[in-house]
Design a protein around this motif. Structure first.
Motif, PDB file in Angstrom:
ATOM      1  N   VAL A  51      43.264  31.440  26.908  1.00 22.63           N
ATOM      2  CA  VAL A  51      42.176  32.299  27.717  1.00 22.63           C
ATOM      3  C   VAL A  51      42.235  31.680  29.557  1.00 22.63           C
ATOM      4  O   VAL A  51      41.767  32.476  30.463  1.00 22.63           O
ATOM      5  CB  VAL A  51      40.795  32.456  27.133  1.00 22.63           C
ATOM      6  CG1 VAL A  51      39.433  33.176  27.682  1.00 22.63           C
ATOM      7  CG2 VAL A  51      41.316  33.613  25.678  1.00 22.63           C
ATOM      8  N   VAL A  52      41.235  30.234  29.389  1.00 24.98           N
ATOM      9  CA  VAL A  52      40.936  29.883  29.828  1.00 24.98           C
ATOM     10  C   VAL A  52      42.733  29.462  31.740  1.00 24.98           C
ATOM     11  O   VAL A  52      41.609  29.729  33.268  1.00 24.98           O
ATOM     12  CB  VAL A  52      40.608  27.900  30.179  1.00 24.98           C
ATOM     13  CG1 VAL A  52      39.888  27.303  31.095  1.00 24.98           C
ATOM     14  CG2 VAL A  52      39.014  28.411  29.665  1.00 24.98           C
ATOM     15  N   SER A  53      43.659  28.953  30.467  1.00 21.77           N
ATOM     16  CA  SER A  53      44.412  29.359  31.845  1.00 21.77           C
ATOM     17  C   SER A  53      44.859  30.827  31.852  1.00 21.77           C
ATOM     18  O   SER A  53      44.563  30.936  33.479  1.00 21.77           O
ATOM     19  CB  SER A  53      45.589  29.281  30.797  1.00 21.77           C
ATOM     20  OG  SER A  53      47.018  28.700  31.768  1.00 21.77           O
ATOM     21  N   GLU A  54      44.513  31.944  32.011  1.00 19.92           N
ATOM     22  CA  GLU A  54      44.364  33.202  32.386  1.00 19.92           C
ATOM     23  C   GLU A  54      43.764  33.466  33.523  1.00 19.92           C
ATOM     24  O   GLU A  54      43.689  33.429  34.597  1.00 19.92           O
ATOM     25  CB  GLU A  54      44.904  34.097  30.958  1.00 19.92           C
ATOM     26  CG  GLU A  54      46.258  33.742  30.340  1.00 19.92           C
ATOM     27  CD  GLU A  54      45.890  35.188  29.040  1.00 19.92           C
ATOM     28  OE1 GLU A  54      45.249  35.293  28.733  1.00 19.92           O
ATOM     29  OE2 GLU A  54      47.505  35.148  28.067  1.00 19.92           O
ATOM     30  N   LEU A  55      42.572  32.759  32.871  1.00 18.96           N
ATOM     31  CA  LEU A  55      41.830  33.043  34.060  1.00 18.96           C
ATOM     32  C   LEU A  55      42.026  32.265  34.931  1.00 18.96           C
ATOM     33  O   LEU A  55      41.141  33.289  36.478  1.00 18.96           O
ATOM     34  CB  LEU A  55      39.904  32.888  33.193  1.00 18.96           C
ATOM     35  CG  LEU A  55      39.593  33.897  32.330  1.00 18.96           C
ATOM     36  CD1 LEU A  55      38.032  33.063  31.059  1.00 18.96           C
ATOM     37  CD2 LEU A  55      39.017  34.483  32.776  1.00 18.96           C
ATOM     38  N   HIS A  56      42.554  30.746  35.848  1.00 19.75           N
ATOM     39  CA  HIS A  56      42.898  30.319  36.664  1.00 19.75           C
ATOM     40  C   HIS A  56      43.226  30.998  37.640  1.00 19.75           C
ATOM     41  O   HIS A  56      43.024  31.111  38.102  1.00 19.75           O
ATOM     42  CB  HIS A  56      42.479  28.643  36.058  1.00 19.75           C
ATOM     43  CG  HIS A  56      43.135  27.588  36.944  1.00 19.75           C
ATOM     44  ND1 HIS A  56      41.944  27.604  37.918  1.00 19.75           N
ATOM     45  CD2 HIS A  56      44.100  27.159  36.850  1.00 19.75           C
ATOM     46  CE1 HIS A  56      42.358  26.421  38.536  1.00 19.75           C
ATOM     47  NE2 HIS A  56      44.044  26.468  38.015  1.00 19.75           N
ATOM     48  N   GLN A  57      44.861  31.577  36.290  1.00 17.97           N
ATOM     49  CA  GLN A  57      45.597  31.592  37.138  1.00 17.97           C
ATOM     50  C   GLN A  57      45.480  32.953  38.235  1.00 17.97           C
ATOM     51  O   GLN A  57      45.617  33.635  39.148  1.00 17.97           O
ATOM     52  CB  GLN A  57      46.859  32.129  36.307  1.00 17.97           C
ATOM     53  CG  GLN A  57      47.479  30.754  35.813  1.00 17.97           C
ATOM     54  CD  GLN A  57      48.829  30.699  34.251  1.00 17.97           C
ATOM     55  OE1 GLN A  57      48.860  32.049  34.446  1.00 17.97           O
ATOM     56  NE2 GLN A  57      49.301  29.826  34.042  1.00 17.97           N
ATOM     57  N   GLU A  58      44.201  33.934  36.857  1.00 18.76           N
ATOM     58  CA  GLU A  58      44.011  34.900  37.779  1.00 18.76           C
ATOM     59  C   GLU A  58      42.994  34.367  39.313  1.00 18.76           C
ATOM     60  O   GLU A  58      42.640  36.235  40.468  1.00 18.76           O
ATOM     61  CB  GLU A  58      43.362  36.053  36.846  1.00 18.76           C
ATOM     62  CG  GLU A  58      44.451  36.025  36.332  1.00 18.76           C
ATOM     63  CD  GLU A  58      43.367  37.355  34.569  1.00 18.76           C
ATOM     64  OE1 GLU A  58      42.665  37.754  35.191  1.00 18.76           O
ATOM     65  OE2 GLU A  58      44.530  37.679  33.921  1.00 18.76           O
ATOM     66  N   GLY A  59      42.188  33.477  38.838  1.00 18.11           N
ATOM     67  CA  GLY A  59      41.360  33.443  40.159  1.00 18.11           C
ATOM     68  C   GLY A  59      40.009  33.771  39.376  1.00 18.11           C
ATOM     69  O   GLY A  59      39.719  33.042  40.825  1.00 18.11           O
ATOM     70  N   LYS A  60      39.789  33.633  38.988  1.00 16.39           N
ATOM     71  CA  LYS A  60      38.529  34.043  38.580  1.00 16.39           C
ATOM     72  C   LYS A  60      37.583  32.876  38.257  1.00 16.39           C
ATOM     73  O   LYS A  60      36.517  33.094  37.701  1.00 16.39           O
ATOM     74  CB  LYS A  60      38.247  35.042  36.944  1.00 16.39           C
ATOM     75  CG  LYS A  60      39.027  36.589  36.928  1.00 16.39           C
ATOM     76  CD  LYS A  60      39.115  37.184  36.230  1.00 16.39           C
ATOM     77  CE  LYS A  60      39.872  38.482  36.180  1.00 16.39           C
ATOM     78  NZ  LYS A  60      39.633  39.166  35.334  1.00 16.39           N
ATOM     79  N   ILE A  61      38.025  31.565  37.485  1.00 11.53           N
ATOM     80  CA  ILE A  61      37.704  30.471  37.407  1.00 11.53           C
ATOM     81  C   ILE A  61      38.036  29.094  37.983  1.00 11.53           C
ATOM     82  O   ILE A  61      39.290  29.003  38.938  1.00 11.53           O
ATOM     83  CB  ILE A  61      36.977  30.274  36.346  1.00 11.53           C
ATOM     84  CG1 ILE A  61      38.493  29.876  35.353  1.00 11.53           C
ATOM     85  CG2 ILE A  61      36.579  30.728  35.200  1.00 11.53           C
ATOM     86  CD1 ILE A  61      38.770  29.350  34.060  1.00 11.53           C
TER      87      ILE A  61
END
Length: 171
Positions: A157-167
């Protein structure tokens, strides 16, 4: 000092899923301790929001509880577990703050021993060291992490949020 640690990024939900998958019998102790009476929880989930420092815990097994050493912090009028001399794994929970768009690094950490007053190395109990090593390895496998490029483990989940530029990932 010799120590071992696992650094990780995850959501609270992923951490709790990992705990369920580990199926390990642990004792979770929150901090600080106000009157030398250690309050024990049987899981990270039951310890969350139960203590003044909701993201800092000590994990051990029931058989090691009698070997815990406390140190008094006079200026704050509370006790802490002496992690250097006690058979505990320190857990700092990783947090994801969507409002500020950051994920903070979590950590499992334990000392393998310490240097005594005379300068001699004092290793922690072998049973504790084996358990702590097994627990940290099992934790890493149960979280099903990838690496973030800096030797930190990062959850799906954190990887996806980071890759999407959200975190942004913060240490």
């Amino acid at each position: 000092m010799k120590s071992k640690q696992v650094n990780f990024y995850s959501t609270i939900e992923e951490l709790l899923e990992c705990e369920k998958e580990l199926k390990k019998s642990v004792v979770v102790i929150g901090l600080p301790i106000y009157d030398k009476n250690i309050i024990i929880s049987n899981s990270i989930e039951s310890a969350l929001n139960k203590y003044d420092w909701p993201y800092h815990y000590r994990i051990t097994k029931q058989e090691f509880v009698d070997d815990l050493q406390l140190k008094y912090v006079e200026s704050q009028n509370y006790y802490l577990i002496d992690s250097l001399r006690s058979p505990v794994i320190e857990l700092t929970v990783s947090t994801v703050d969507m409002g500020n768009e950051i994920a903070r690094l979590g950590r499992l950490f334990y000392y393998q021993g310490y240097y005594g007053d005379n300068g001699n190395w004092i290793a922690k109990d072998e049973k504790f060291l084996k358990w702590a090593n097994d627990y940290t390895k099992s934790f890493s496998k149960a979280m099903k992490y990838a690496h973030d490029g800096n030797k930190n483990l990062i959850s799906k989940v954190v990887s996806e949020l980071h890759q999407e530029g959200k975190i942004t990932l913060k240490n």
